[in-house]
Design a protein around this motif. Structure first.
Motif, short mmCIF file in Angstrom:
data_model
loop_
_atom_site.label_atom_id
_atom_site.label_comp_id
_atom_site.label_asym_id
_atom_site.label_seq_id
_atom_site.Cartn_x
_atom_site.Cartn_y
_atom_site.Cartn_z
N PHE A 94 -8.76 -9.13 -0.49
CA PHE A 94 -8.52 -7.77 -0.97
C PHE A 94 -9.66 -6.83 -0.57
CE2 PHE A 94 -5.16 -9.70 -3.29
CZ PHE A 94 -4.28 -8.69 -3.64
N ALA A 95 -10.90 -7.35 -0.56
CA ALA A 95 -12.03 -6.51 -0.15
C ALA A 95 -11.96 -6.15 1.32
CB ALA A 95 -13.35 -7.25 -0.45
N THR A 96 -11.54 -7.10 2.17
CA THR A 96 -11.40 -6.81 3.59
C THR A 96 -10.27 -5.81 3.82
OG1 THR A 96 -12.17 -9.06 4.07
CG2 THR A 96 -11.14 -7.85 5.88
N ALA A 97 -9.20 -5.93 3.05
CA ALA A 97 -8.12 -4.94 3.13
C ALA A 97 -8.65 -3.56 2.78
CB ALA A 97 -6.98 -5.33 2.20
N ALA A 98 -9.48 -3.47 1.74
CA ALA A 98 -10.04 -2.18 1.33
C ALA A 98 -10.87 -1.55 2.45
CB ALA A 98 -10.90 -2.36 0.07
N ASP A 99 -11.66 -2.36 3.15
CA ASP A 99 -12.47 -1.84 4.25
C ASP A 99 -11.59 -1.17 5.30
OD1 ASP A 99 -14.83 -2.73 3.12
OD2 ASP A 99 -14.86 -4.60 4.26
N ASN A 100 -10.47 -1.79 5.61
CA ASN A 100 -9.58 -1.25 6.64
C ASN A 100 -8.78 -0.05 6.14
OD1 ASN A 100 -9.61 -3.08 9.21
ND2 ASN A 100 -9.77 -4.48 7.48
N LEU A 101 -8.38 -0.07 4.89
CA LEU A 101 -7.66 1.07 4.33
C LEU A 101 -8.52 2.32 4.34
CD1 LEU A 101 -5.94 -0.72 1.30
CD2 LEU A 101 -4.78 0.25 3.31
N ARG A 102 -9.82 2.15 4.09
CA ARG A 102 -10.72 3.31 4.11
C ARG A 102 -10.86 3.88 5.51
NH1 ARG A 102 -14.14 -0.33 1.12
NH2 ARG A 102 -13.62 -0.18 -1.10
N LEU A 103 -10.56 3.08 6.52
CA LEU A 103 -10.57 3.56 7.90
C LEU A 103 -9.23 4.17 8.30
CD1 LEU A 103 -12.43 0.58 9.61
CD2 LEU A 103 -13.38 2.82 9.03
N GLY A 104 -8.30 4.22 7.36
CA GLY A 104 -7.00 4.81 7.63
C GLY A 104 -6.03 3.88 8.33
N LEU A 105 -6.25 2.56 8.21
CA LEU A 105 -5.43 1.58 8.92
C LEU A 105 -4.46 0.89 7.97
CD1 LEU A 105 -8.27 -0.10 11.00
CD2 LEU A 105 -6.67 1.66 11.77
N THR A 145 -2.11 -5.20 -8.96
CA THR A 145 -2.80 -3.95 -9.28
C THR A 145 -4.25 -4.20 -9.70
OG1 THR A 145 -1.83 -4.06 -11.49
CG2 THR A 145 -0.72 -2.68 -9.88
N ALA A 146 -4.48 -5.27 -10.46
CA ALA A 146 -5.85 -5.57 -10.90
C ALA A 146 -6.73 -5.97 -9.72
CB ALA A 146 -5.83 -6.69 -11.94
N SER A 147 -6.19 -6.76 -8.79
CA SER A 147 -6.97 -7.18 -7.62
C SER A 147 -7.30 -6.00 -6.73
CB SER A 147 -6.19 -8.23 -6.83
OG SER A 147 -5.98 -9.39 -7.59
N ALA A 148 -6.32 -5.11 -6.53
CA ALA A 148 -6.57 -3.92 -5.72
C ALA A 148 -7.59 -3.00 -6.39
CB ALA A 148 -5.26 -3.17 -5.49
N ASP A 149 -7.54 -2.92 -7.69
CA ASP A 149 -8.49 -2.08 -8.42
C ASP A 149 -9.91 -2.63 -8.31
OD1 ASP A 149 -8.93 0.19 -10.30
OD2 ASP A 149 -9.60 -1.43 -11.61
N ARG A 150 -10.05 -3.95 -8.45
CA ARG A 150 -11.39 -4.56 -8.33
C ARG A 150 -11.95 -4.38 -6.93
NH1 ARG A 150 -9.16 -8.58 -11.79
NH2 ARG A 150 -8.42 -9.77 -9.98
N ALA A 151 -11.08 -4.38 -5.93
CA ALA A 151 -11.54 -4.20 -4.55
C ALA A 151 -11.70 -2.73 -4.17
CB ALA A 151 -10.56 -4.87 -3.59
N SER A 152 -11.37 -1.83 -5.11
CA SER A 152 -11.49 -0.38 -4.89
C SER A 152 -10.65 0.10 -3.71
CB SER A 152 -12.97 0.02 -4.69
OG SER A 152 -13.73 -0.28 -5.83
N TRP A 153 -9.39 -0.32 -3.69
CA TRP A 153 -8.49 0.26 -2.70
C TRP A 153 -8.40 1.76 -2.91
CZ3 TRP A 153 -3.47 -3.12 -1.98
CH2 TRP A 153 -3.84 -4.37 -1.44
N PRO A 154 -8.25 2.55 -1.85
CA PRO A 154 -8.18 4.00 -2.00
C PRO A 154 -7.05 4.42 -2.93
CG PRO A 154 -8.48 3.41 0.30
CD PRO A 154 -8.21 2.13 -0.43
N THR A 155 -7.31 5.45 -3.70
CA THR A 155 -6.31 5.98 -4.60
C THR A 155 -5.05 6.37 -3.83
OG1 THR A 155 -8.02 6.83 -6.06
CG2 THR A 155 -5.82 7.80 -6.28
N GLY A 156 -3.91 5.96 -4.34
CA GLY A 156 -2.64 6.33 -3.72
C GLY A 156 -2.14 5.38 -2.67
N THR A 157 -2.79 4.21 -2.51
CA THR A 157 -2.33 3.25 -1.51
C THR A 157 -0.93 2.74 -1.86
OG1 THR A 157 -4.58 2.51 -0.98
CG2 THR A 157 -2.77 1.02 -0.44
N PRO A 158 0.06 2.97 -0.99
CA PRO A 158 1.39 2.43 -1.25
C PRO A 158 1.46 0.95 -0.88
CG PRO A 158 1.43 3.83 0.69
CD PRO A 158 0.01 3.82 0.20
N VAL A 159 2.13 0.18 -1.71
CA VAL A 159 2.17 -1.27 -1.52
C VAL A 159 3.62 -1.74 -1.49
CG1 VAL A 159 1.41 -3.51 -2.40
CG2 VAL A 159 -0.02 -1.48 -2.77
N VAL A 160 3.93 -2.58 -0.50
CA VAL A 160 5.26 -3.19 -0.39
C VAL A 160 5.08 -4.70 -0.35
CG1 VAL A 160 7.37 -3.37 0.97
CG2 VAL A 160 6.10 -1.21 0.93
#
Length: 211
Positions: free
Chosen positions: A86-97, A116-131
């Motif tokens: 989840f942390a590695t995903a967050a790094d890439n989401l912040r790059l707009g990927l 939702t809890a895992s994404a929150d702990r990893a600080s995914w950007p606000t508004g990230t859509p998830v499928v």
């Protein structure tokens, strides 16, 4: 140095696709195809942390490759694996990927708040859509695939097939906070509907993750 471009609006945030499904369902095949079509970052948990987990198990005198039957892995290493994913995903989401996650998630599918809890702990950007892409295949197809790929980690599953299929083969997903689509993978899957969700993120729930 010029100032970076501002972040896109919430409705334009890059999506995350989370591929789930039992071993042998073809989950990884679907996830890779999806990442290729979307030109997304593909993150496989085993590629990210598998060798480190085996090394850690060996250091504490456990069997490398041990997973579901090893309490050291379940209690200490598995949570760290998913946190890294989840942390590695967050790094890439912040790059707009956009990101595609490929992992079993079996131990966590029954927890409605896990995603939702895992994404929150990893600080995914606000508004990230998830499928959530739930990959399914028949018992016969899964058993054939596990037999053909002949991996050491699958031998226990095949040795007690009835128990494996009853416990994991038909396991449901209780996660909240994401849109879900089911992919029938007994044959070559049609991913058009899944890919369509990437271009229609306005229909995907937007989440209140930390920025």
């Amino acid at each position: 140095m010029p100032a970076p471009d501002p972040l896109p609006p919430v409705s334009g945030m890059p999506p995350v696709f989370v591929a789930i499904g039992p071993a042998g369902s073809g989950k990884s095949h679907v996830a890779r195809q999806l990442a290729q079509r979307l030109r997304a970052v593909y993150l496989d948990k085993d590629s990210l942390a598998g060798d480190l987990v085996d090394a850690a198990l060996e250091l504490v005198g456990r069997r490398a490759g041990g997973r579901e039957d090893d309490p050291t892995y379940i209690e200490r290493l598995m949570p760290a694996e998913y946190a890294a994913l989840f942390a590695t995903a967050a790094d890439n989401l912040r790059l707009g990927l956009p990101v595609v996650l490929d992992a079993p998630f079996a131990a966590y599918l029954g927890d409605p708040d896990f995603l939702t809890a895992s994404a929150d702990r990893a600080s995914w950007p606000t508004g990230t859509p998830v499928v959530v892409v739930e990959v399914r295949a028949s018992a016969e197809t899964v058993r054939t695939r596990l037999t053909q790929r002949d991996l050491p980690r699958d031998r226990a599953k095949l040795a007690d097939w009835s128990a494996f299929w009853q416990r994991l083969g038909t396991q449901g997903c209780a996660w909240t906070g994401a849109r879900r689509i089911i992919v029938d993978n007994d044959a070559e899957p049609d991913l058009d509907a899944v890919v369509g969700l990437a271009g229609d993120t306005g229909q995907v729930p937007l989440h209140a993750f930390r920025a």
